[in-house]
Design an enzyme around this catalytic site. Structure first.
Site, short mmCIF file in Angstrom:
data_model
loop_
_atom_site.label_atom_id
_atom_site.label_comp_id
_atom_site.label_asym_id
_atom_site.label_seq_id
_atom_site.Cartn_x
_atom_site.Cartn_y
_atom_site.Cartn_z
N ARG A 243 28.17 -108.81 -47.40
CA ARG A 243 28.26 -107.75 -48.26
C ARG A 243 27.44 -106.55 -48.03
O ARG A 243 26.23 -106.48 -48.14
CB ARG A 243 27.69 -107.99 -49.79
CG ARG A 243 27.93 -107.08 -50.74
CD ARG A 243 27.87 -107.34 -52.29
NE ARG A 243 29.09 -107.76 -52.69
CZ ARG A 243 29.79 -108.06 -54.09
NH1 ARG A 243 28.83 -107.84 -54.78
NH2 ARG A 243 30.81 -108.39 -54.16
N HIS B 198 37.56 -104.15 -50.34
CA HIS B 198 36.99 -105.24 -51.15
C HIS B 198 38.02 -106.26 -50.86
O HIS B 198 38.71 -106.90 -51.85
CB HIS B 198 36.58 -105.16 -52.52
CG HIS B 198 35.78 -106.36 -53.01
ND1 HIS B 198 35.44 -107.56 -52.63
CD2 HIS B 198 35.08 -106.48 -54.49
CE1 HIS B 198 34.66 -108.30 -53.27
NE2 HIS B 198 34.53 -107.68 -54.26
N GLN C 167 38.64 -109.88 -53.06
CA GLN C 167 38.86 -109.73 -54.29
C GLN C 167 40.47 -109.40 -54.28
O GLN C 167 40.91 -109.89 -55.43
CB GLN C 167 38.20 -108.51 -54.91
CG GLN C 167 38.16 -108.27 -56.31
CD GLN C 167 37.59 -109.43 -57.25
OE1 GLN C 167 36.71 -109.77 -57.21
NE2 GLN C 167 38.69 -110.18 -57.86
N ASP D 116 38.55 -100.82 -62.70
CA ASP D 116 37.28 -101.34 -62.02
C ASP D 116 36.26 -100.45 -62.74
O ASP D 116 36.72 -99.26 -63.19
CB ASP D 116 37.34 -101.09 -60.56
CG ASP D 116 36.08 -101.63 -60.00
OD1 ASP D 116 35.29 -102.27 -60.32
OD2 ASP D 116 35.85 -101.30 -58.57
N CYS E 266 38.19 -106.74 -61.49
CA CYS E 266 37.52 -107.69 -60.77
C CYS E 266 35.95 -108.09 -61.24
O CYS E 266 35.16 -109.14 -60.84
CB CYS E 266 37.35 -106.92 -59.43
SG CYS E 266 36.19 -105.77 -59.57
N ARG F 275 38.33 -116.35 -57.09
CA ARG F 275 37.80 -115.86 -55.87
C ARG F 275 37.38 -117.08 -55.22
O ARG F 275 37.49 -116.96 -53.76
CB ARG F 275 36.35 -115.39 -56.42
CG ARG F 275 36.46 -113.94 -56.95
CD ARG F 275 36.93 -112.96 -55.98
NE ARG F 275 35.90 -112.69 -54.82
CZ ARG F 275 35.11 -111.98 -54.63
NH1 ARG F 275 34.66 -111.08 -55.75
NH2 ARG F 275 34.39 -111.98 -53.62
N1 NVA Z 1 33.58 -101.11 -57.13
C1 NVA Z 1 32.71 -101.97 -57.51
C2 NVA Z 1 33.30 -103.41 -57.32
C3 NVA Z 1 32.13 -104.60 -57.85
C4 NVA Z 1 32.61 -105.71 -57.58
C5 NVA Z 1 31.43 -101.75 -56.91
O1 NVA Z 1 31.58 -101.48 -55.71
O2 NVA Z 1 30.36 -101.88 -57.33
N1 CP Z 2 34.04 -109.17 -58.16
C1 CP Z 2 32.94 -109.12 -57.55
O1 CP Z 2 32.74 -108.97 -56.44
O2 CP Z 2 31.79 -109.64 -58.47
P1 CP Z 2 30.21 -109.66 -57.75
O3 CP Z 2 29.84 -108.24 -57.57
O4 CP Z 2 29.53 -110.30 -58.84
O5 CP Z 2 30.23 -110.47 -56.65
#
Ligand code: NVA
Ligand code: CP
Length: 306
Positions: free
Chosen positions: A102, A129, A132, A221, A261, A289
């Protein structure tokens, strides 16, 4: 052959196989059958940003597969003190069988994948992502029993990782996609162009009028992704009106489903009555997931060691 999952385009040829495998392994495991296809294997999980779902679903998924997962906060490993991504990739590849990352930047993600000799799976970066979106397509497949020809509508931040991966994912799956977002939050041109190459109908609009008409799936989102916090107040003002509420949901097809998500911020991108309402499948989606990533890891491992 080593393969990575950096973008949705990395599964353009076998998205359906991965979804099918994920659903099969989910069914088998729920029936009490062991699915230990990665016995003795280790997943390294590097996190540069917070996570609930990604961390727990990868870790528990690895347990079900008979393997092990190691949580590596990039603040705690030497990468956080200046060791290069290249050396980190080369060293981790000597210990682990797969890396989940990540990352703050898509360039760092690509750099890690370039140097790692084991598969690298994108657990979210600033551009995409994919885990997801594969999960979301699996969830739609389970609820609608098909993907091709469905109308997908995404409201909110059209310029974030989810919107970009949805564009590619819908294209690959043969679903038409409409992005409804204020003009300054429209997707990057690259993702729109790539999605169109699959021959699906791609629409982008800032108009809320009829925005959910004909929708089989509605998704949103957060308006403030990780890293965008300094713009929070500005964004909340600019996204005003783009909240998925009962009125927008009611204008979609009667059997439309709602996806998010998560994490969700109720009263902003969605109201709680929609997110926890009868058309919402957000908790199936959260559970999936784990199953989708189980499918991805098994498929990637088999492709590397046929
Ligand atoms: N678009 C959001 C997704 C979180 C899972 C982010 O990047 O924070
Ligand atoms: N949807 C998702 O990726 O959640 P987290 O940020 O909790 O991993």
């Amino acid at each position: 052959m080593k393969r990575d999952l950096i973008s949705m385009l990395d599964v353009k040829d076998d998205l359906h196989d991965i979804i099918k495998l994920s659903i099969k392994l989910k069914r088998q495991s729920k029936k009490g059958k062991r699915i230990e296809h990665l016995k003795g294997k280790t997943l390294g999980m590097m996190f540069e940003k917070s996570s609930t779902r990604t961390r727990v679903s990868f870790e528990t998924g690895m347990t079900l597969l008979g393997g092990h997962a190691i949580f590596l906060s990039t603040n705690d490993i030497q990468l956080g003190r200046g060791e290069s991504i290249e050396d980190t990739a080369l060293v981790l590849s000597r210990y682990v069988d797969m890396i989940m990352y990540r990352a703050k930047s898509n360039d760092a993600m690509k750099e890690l994948a370039k140097h790692a000799t084991v598969p690298v799976i994108n657990g979210l970066d600033n551009k995409e992502h994919p885990c997801q979106v594969i999960t979301d397509l699996m969830t739609i497949q389970e609820h609608k029993e098909r993907l091709k020809g469905l109308q997908f509508v995404y409201l909110g931040d059209g310029n974030n990782n989810m919107a970009h991966s949805y564009l590619l994912g819908c294209g690959i799956a043969g679903m038409n996609i409409r992005i409804v977002a204020p003009k300054q939050y429209w997707p990057e041109k690259y993702y729109l162009e790539e999605a169109k190459k699959f021959g699906v109908n791609v629409e982008v609009t800032d108009s809320l009028q009829n925005s959910t008409t004909g929708a089989d799936v509605i998704a949103t989102d957060t308006w403030v992704s990780m890293g965008d916090e300094v713009e929070k107040e500005k964004r909340i003002k600019q996204f005003k009106g783009y909240t998925v509420d009962r009125t927008l949901m009611g204008a979609a097809k009667p059997d439309a489903i709602f996806l998010h998500c998560l994490p969700a911020y109720y009263g902003y991108e969605v109201t709680k009555d929609v997110a926890h309402g009868p058309q919402s499948v957000i908790f199936d989606e959260a559970e999936n997931r784990m199953w989708a990533q189980i499918g991805i890891m098994v498929k990637f491992y088999r492709d590397m060691f046929p």
